[in-house]
Structure formats: C-alpha cells, structure tokens
Design a protein around this motif. Structure first.
Motif, PDB file in Angstrom:
ATOM      1  N   ALA A 199      39.657 110.915  11.530  1.00  0.00           N
ATOM      2  CA  ALA A 199      39.086 110.977  10.186  1.00  0.00           C
ATOM      3  C   ALA A 199      40.003 111.738   9.231  1.00  0.00           C
ATOM      4  O   ALA A 199      40.268 111.282   8.114  1.00  0.00           O
ATOM      5  N   LEU A 200      40.494 112.882   9.662  1.00  0.00           N
ATOM      6  CA  LEU A 200      41.387 113.665   8.799  1.00  0.00           C
ATOM      7  C   LEU A 200      42.688 112.916   8.519  1.00  0.00           C
ATOM      8  O   LEU A 200      43.198 112.956   7.395  1.00  0.00           O
ATOM      9  N   ASP A 201      43.211 112.218   9.517  1.00  0.00           N
ATOM     10  CA  ASP A 201      44.414 111.409   9.300  1.00  0.00           C
ATOM     11  C   ASP A 201      44.161 110.333   8.243  1.00  0.00           C
ATOM     12  O   ASP A 201      44.985 110.100   7.362  1.00  0.00           O
ATOM     13  N   ALA A 202      43.010 109.667   8.339  1.00  0.00           N
ATOM     14  CA  ALA A 202      42.674 108.615   7.375  1.00  0.00           C
ATOM     15  C   ALA A 202      42.469 109.195   5.979  1.00  0.00           C
ATOM     16  O   ALA A 202      42.940 108.634   4.985  1.00  0.00           O
ATOM     17  N   LEU A 203      41.782 110.325   5.895  1.00  0.00           N
ATOM     18  CA  LEU A 203      41.543 110.959   4.598  1.00  0.00           C
ATOM     19  C   LEU A 203      42.864 111.416   3.966  1.00  0.00           C
ATOM     20  O   LEU A 203      43.079 111.217   2.762  1.00  0.00           O
ATOM     21  N   ARG A 204      43.752 111.997   4.760  1.00  0.00           N
ATOM     22  CA  ARG A 204      45.069 112.394   4.247  1.00  0.00           C
ATOM     23  C   ARG A 204      45.837 111.182   3.740  1.00  0.00           C
ATOM     24  O   ARG A 204      46.452 111.216   2.684  1.00  0.00           O
ATOM     25  N   ALA A 205      45.822 110.105   4.517  1.00  0.00           N
ATOM     26  CA  ALA A 205      46.550 108.888   4.146  1.00  0.00           C
ATOM     27  C   ALA A 205      46.046 108.315   2.822  1.00  0.00           C
ATOM     28  O   ALA A 205      46.818 107.742   2.057  1.00  0.00           O
ATOM     29  N   GLU A 206      44.759 108.489   2.541  1.00  0.00           N
ATOM     30  CA  GLU A 206      44.184 107.997   1.281  1.00  0.00           C
ATOM     31  C   GLU A 206      44.431 108.958   0.121  1.00  0.00           C
ATOM     32  O   GLU A 206      44.164 108.610  -1.022  1.00  0.00           O
ATOM     33  N   GLY A 207      44.872 110.170   0.430  1.00  0.00           N
ATOM     34  CA  GLY A 207      45.080 111.165  -0.620  1.00  0.00           C
ATOM     35  C   GLY A 207      43.819 111.928  -0.977  1.00  0.00           C
ATOM     36  O   GLY A 207      43.702 112.488  -2.066  1.00  0.00           O
ATOM     37  N   VAL A 219      37.112 118.264   3.975  1.00  0.00           N
ATOM     38  CA  VAL A 219      37.234 117.672   2.647  1.00  0.00           C
ATOM     39  C   VAL A 219      36.873 118.737   1.618  1.00  0.00           C
ATOM     40  O   VAL A 219      35.912 119.483   1.788  1.00  0.00           O
ATOM     41  N   ASP A 220      37.646 118.826   0.556  1.00  0.00           N
ATOM     42  CA  ASP A 220      37.327 119.714  -0.563  1.00  0.00           C
ATOM     43  C   ASP A 220      36.273 118.988  -1.405  1.00  0.00           C
ATOM     44  O   ASP A 220      36.590 118.173  -2.263  1.00  0.00           O
ATOM     45  N   LEU A 221      35.017 119.262  -1.119  1.00  0.00           N
ATOM     46  CA  LEU A 221      33.926 118.512  -1.740  1.00  0.00           C
ATOM     47  C   LEU A 221      33.875 118.676  -3.254  1.00  0.00           C
ATOM     48  O   LEU A 221      33.463 117.749  -3.960  1.00  0.00           O
ATOM     49  N   LYS A 222      34.305 119.819  -3.773  1.00  0.00           N
ATOM     50  CA  LYS A 222      34.294 119.995  -5.235  1.00  0.00           C
ATOM     51  C   LYS A 222      35.165 118.958  -5.928  1.00  0.00           C
ATOM     52  O   LYS A 222      34.876 118.540  -7.033  1.00  0.00           O
ATOM     53  N   ARG A 223      36.238 118.554  -5.277  1.00  0.00           N
ATOM     54  CA  ARG A 223      37.159 117.585  -5.886  1.00  0.00           C
ATOM     55  C   ARG A 223      36.986 116.163  -5.365  1.00  0.00           C
ATOM     56  O   ARG A 223      37.384 115.210  -6.032  1.00  0.00           O
ATOM     57  N   ALA A 224      36.400 116.005  -4.175  1.00  0.00           N
ATOM     58  CA  ALA A 224      36.379 114.685  -3.549  1.00  0.00           C
ATOM     59  C   ALA A 224      35.015 113.990  -3.550  1.00  0.00           C
ATOM     60  O   ALA A 224      34.947 112.795  -3.295  1.00  0.00           O
ATOM     61  N   ALA A 261      29.514 120.826   4.879  1.00  0.00           N
ATOM     62  CA  ALA A 261      30.665 121.726   4.776  1.00  0.00           C
ATOM     63  C   ALA A 261      31.965 120.952   4.536  1.00  0.00           C
ATOM     64  O   ALA A 261      33.025 121.549   4.391  1.00  0.00           O
ATOM     65  N   GLY A 262      31.873 119.611   4.519  1.00  0.00           N
ATOM     66  CA  GLY A 262      33.061 118.793   4.302  1.00  0.00           C
ATOM     67  C   GLY A 262      33.774 118.385   5.575  1.00  0.00           C
ATOM     68  O   GLY A 262      34.858 117.814   5.530  1.00  0.00           O
ATOM     69  N   SER A 263      33.162 118.663   6.724  1.00  0.00           N
ATOM     70  CA  SER A 263      33.797 118.330   8.002  1.00  0.00           C
ATOM     71  C   SER A 263      33.430 116.925   8.459  1.00  0.00           C
ATOM     72  O   SER A 263      32.258 116.565   8.474  1.00  0.00           O
ATOM     73  N   PRO A 264      34.429 116.153   8.885  1.00  0.00           N
ATOM     74  CA  PRO A 264      34.157 114.846   9.489  1.00  0.00           C
ATOM     75  C   PRO A 264      33.501 115.041  10.858  1.00  0.00           C
ATOM     76  O   PRO A 264      33.469 116.153  11.388  1.00  0.00           O
ATOM     77  N   PRO A 265      33.026 113.954  11.475  1.00  0.00           N
ATOM     78  CA  PRO A 265      32.411 114.064  12.804  1.00  0.00           C
ATOM     79  C   PRO A 265      33.378 114.710  13.796  1.00  0.00           C
ATOM     80  O   PRO A 265      34.541 114.321  13.886  1.00  0.00           O
ATOM     81  N   ALA A 266      32.903 115.692  14.537  1.00  0.00           N
ATOM     82  CA  ALA A 266      33.753 116.462  15.458  1.00  0.00           C
ATOM     83  C   ALA A 266      34.471 115.581  16.468  1.00  0.00           C
ATOM     84  O   ALA A 266      35.651 115.786  16.744  1.00  0.00           O
ATOM     85  N   ARG A 267      33.796 114.578  17.009  1.00  0.00           N
ATOM     86  CA  ARG A 267      34.444 113.775  18.054  1.00  0.00           C
ATOM     87  C   ARG A 267      35.466 112.792  17.494  1.00  0.00           C
ATOM     88  O   ARG A 267      36.217 112.190  18.251  1.00  0.00           O
ATOM     89  N   HIS A 268      35.509 112.647  16.167  1.00  0.00           N
ATOM     90  CA  HIS A 268      36.502 111.778  15.529  1.00  0.00           C
ATOM     91  C   HIS A 268      37.310 112.547  14.487  1.00  0.00           C
ATOM     92  O   HIS A 268      37.866 111.963  13.565  1.00  0.00           O
ATOM     93  N   LEU A 269      37.371 113.865  14.650  1.00  0.00           N
ATOM     94  CA  LEU A 269      37.971 114.739  13.643  1.00  0.00           C
ATOM     95  C   LEU A 269      39.407 114.354  13.305  1.00  0.00           C
ATOM     96  O   LEU A 269      39.749 114.184  12.132  1.00  0.00           O
ATOM     97  N   THR A 270      40.244 114.201  14.291  1.00  0.00           N
ATOM     98  CA  THR A 270      41.662 113.915  14.040  1.00  0.00           C
ATOM     99  C   THR A 270      41.841 112.576  13.333  1.00  0.00           C
ATOM    100  O   THR A 270      42.557 112.488  12.330  1.00  0.00           O
TER     101      THR A 270
END
Length: 139
Positions: free
Chosen positions: A105-113, A123-128, A94-103
């Motif tokens: 992981a999302l911070d790192a993914l945002r920082a990478e664009g 994660v928008d899997l269609k684009r990423a 579904a594009g979700s990072p591991p629940a126990r490291h969600l914040t």
C-alpha cells in the motif's frame, strides 16, 4: 426470487458492499479516504454500516464481492498491476494502510505521489483526504 426484467435484487449486504466499492473506485490517485469517512458517506444514503463493515467489504472485494464491480473496471495499482478497486487508498483514522498489506500500500501511495507523514509510514490525512463532493482534478 427475481426482480424486474430477470434481475436478481441485491441482498442488504451486497447493496452496502456495492455502495462502498463504488465510492472507493472514485478516490483519485494520490488521495485517500478513511474507513470511517466512507462509512459516514454510505450511511447518508443507506442508513447503516460503520468503519468495520467498510473494512469487511474491502477485505472481501477481491472474492466475495467481486461480482459487484463492473467487469471492465481497471485501476493501475502497485507494481503496475491491474485492480478493480484501489484498496491502497483506504486507510484507518491515523492514516495507516492495512497492516498485512502495509508495504504494498505504501509503495502504491508513494508511486501516485500521495502525501505521507515524515516517517513515510502513514498518509498525511490533512493533505491527502478526499471528499466525494470535490471535483476530480488530474494533474
């Protein structure tokens, strides 16, 4: 028992883990792969494993399988910490990072664009999504 030239051969679990970690280390910044996709690609070579096995490898990549990652392997990650394996680039179907490291992981993914869904929780899997046969393009 030692193999040729004094090298200890990998166990089956270590061989699988090494293949998973090598593939994950190739995921470019701002891109992602799913546990299932990684499992399919590794199974093409080794003929075994599934998404749960990939998850188990990722969960143990910092300790049990650390010896399978090259000593000089460094990836800049969340909060500019150095990691040997970019774990935050591996998500579920579904594009979700591991629940126990969600914040983190999302911070790192945002920082990478990395493209995220509108709500910013996946994660928008269609684009990423990244497939290893794609050329690595740095922008």
């Amino acid at each position: 028992m030692e193999g040729q030239a004094g090298v200890v051969p990998l166990t089956g679990a270590e061989e699988y883990a090494a293949a998973v970690l090598a593939l994950v280390r190739r995921i470019p910044p701002a891109r992602a792969m799913t546990y299932g996709l990684i499992a399919e690609i590794v199974a093409e070579d080794l003929g075994r494993g599934g998404p749960r096995q990939v998850g188990n490898v990722m969960a143990a990549s910092g300790d049990r399988y650390q010896h399978l990652v090259p000593e000089n392997a460094v990836v800049v990650g969340p909060a500019q910490d150095d990691f040997a394996v970019p774990w935050w680039r591996v998500v579920n179907a579904a594009g979700s990072p591991p629940a126990r490291h969600l914040t983190a992981a999302l911070d790192a993914l945002r920082a990478e664009g990395c493209p995220l869904t509108r709500d910013g929780r996946r994660v928008d899997l269609k684009r990423a999504i990244w497939f290893p046969d794609e050329p690595d393009v740095t922008s």
